[in-house]
Design an enzyme around this catalytic site. Structure first.
Site: not given
Length: 376
Positions: A176, A180, A253, A284, A309, A357, A359
């Site tokens: 996915r 937009r 990682r 980043r 990073e 993982y 959030d």
């Protein structure tokens, strides 16, 4: 009768939230952490008056009103909206992929024009596949978004993130992609998002208020003594370590940071800038003041703090960040989860304990579920 109802191993978001809710139910909790500070990877270090996300950028977002009201009952959150940009060879593109991105990429100005361009790109990928299913991330990404955006905004960043070619990565990683057809740079679709006013330390301190805490306390060095203090354990550390690596070590990682003070008030104009070309070694740059300072307030602080990073392979002794989602580690993790499911006095929760993982909002949701299941 033991001194505590729960020994909570780890003072990160799962452990701190569990302690808060359990204490509200009259339970006695002891929270321990092997680090010298509370908060786990949410910990912020104040540098030059700026809350620096020491273990990487954390942006709270959720559509769950109960979770949003809960965290705001501890500390008020600000209006920060995550709108990262990507830098590829000096040219900047908006993320996630939206009409701004398509204009920057192809010069199109309407959704209809963008759809035509995307279909042209996808058609090229379909010809290459010749009817077969995508076998790797590169093929899957080009089928979803086309060669241009894949080459410029996905390929290099992803290869730095995972330390291997996109042709070696499984297709399901990128099944996915957010696309937009509006000029909307808000990265998340969630109804609520923001950063705690004053930083994440305020959230964790609020959650752990009036709870006994022991820092610099390694569970595995004092396991027998600590276990004897409480009826049950809430464990948020690495699940394979809990079982003394019985089936072998899980892989991760990890991320390292080069944090620098810049003698200017505004370095890059945004909290998050991804560097998507493979030749730039870092993935980043985070400019921390943009999480909490907006508009003219940015210039009131004459200096800024940025973190470069770097994503690398995890080795023993490094901080584990991202579970490696491949067949070997998934099989290994499931073996450990099966052992954990048999425990009657240990609750496993969080990223390391579940090898998953998370959030932040789903972590809190998981604690809500756990507390309710315990019928405290």
């Amino acid at each position: 009768m033991k001194r505590f109802d729960y020994l909570i191993v780890g003072s990160g978001l799962f452990g701190a939230t569990f302690a808060y809710l359990a204490r509200k139910k009259g339970k006695r909790c002891l929270v321990i952490d092997k680090r010298s500070h509370i908060g786990g990877n949410l910990y912020c270090e104040n540098i030059k008056g700026i809350n620096v996300h020491k273990y990487g950028a954390h942006i709270f977002h959720t559509s769950n009103k109960e979770v949003w009201n809960f965290v705001n009952s501890i500390v008020e959150f600000n209006r920060y909206t995550n709108s990262p940009v990507a830098n590829y060879k000096g040219k900047v593109y908006n993320l996630p992929f939206n009409m701004n991105t398509f204009y920057q990429m192809w010069g199109v100005t309407t959704p209809a024009e963008a759809e035509i361009k995307l279909e042209e790109q996808r058609a090229e990928a379909k010809v290459t596949l010749n009817g077969r299913e995508p076998q790797n991330l590169e093929e899957q990404a080009q089928l979803l978004i086309g060669k241009d955006i894949y080459t410029i905004l996905i390929k290099g960043y992803t290869e730095k993130q995972w330390g291997r070619s996109c042709k070696e990565l499984p297709a399901f990683i990128i099944r996915r992609l957010p696309i937009r057809m509006t000029f909307d740079n808000n990265y998340f679709n969630d109804k609520y998002q923001g950063i705690p006013i004053g930083g994440y330390n305020k959230l964790i301190k609020g959650l752990l208020e009036n709870t006994e805490i022991r820092l610099n306390c390694d569970f595995f060095k004092e396991r027998e003594t600590l276990t004897a203090l409480a009826d049950k354990i809430v464990y948020t550390g690495a699940i394979d370590e809990f079982y003394d690596y019985k089936f072998g070590r899980l892989q991760y990682r990890t991320v390292s940071f080069d944090t620098q003070i810049k003698d200017i008030p505004n370095y890059q104009g945004n909290a998050v800038v991804n560097y998507t070309e493979r030749e730039v070694p870092y993935t980043r740059i985070i400019e921390h003041k943009h999480f909490e300072m907006f508009g003219t307030t940015i210039n009131e602080c004459p200096q800024t703090v940025v973190s470069y990073e770097y994503s690398t392979e995890w080795e023993l002794g490094m901080e584990p960040y991202y579970p490696v989602n491949d067949a070997h580690n998934n099989i290994l993790a499931e073996k450990y989860r099966e052992l954990a499911a048999q425990e009657t006095n240990v609750i496993f929760g969080g990223r390391l304990a579940e090898y998953k993982y998370y959030d932040m909002a789903p972590v809190i949701e998981k604690v809500f579920f756990t507390i309710r299941a315990l019928e405290l």
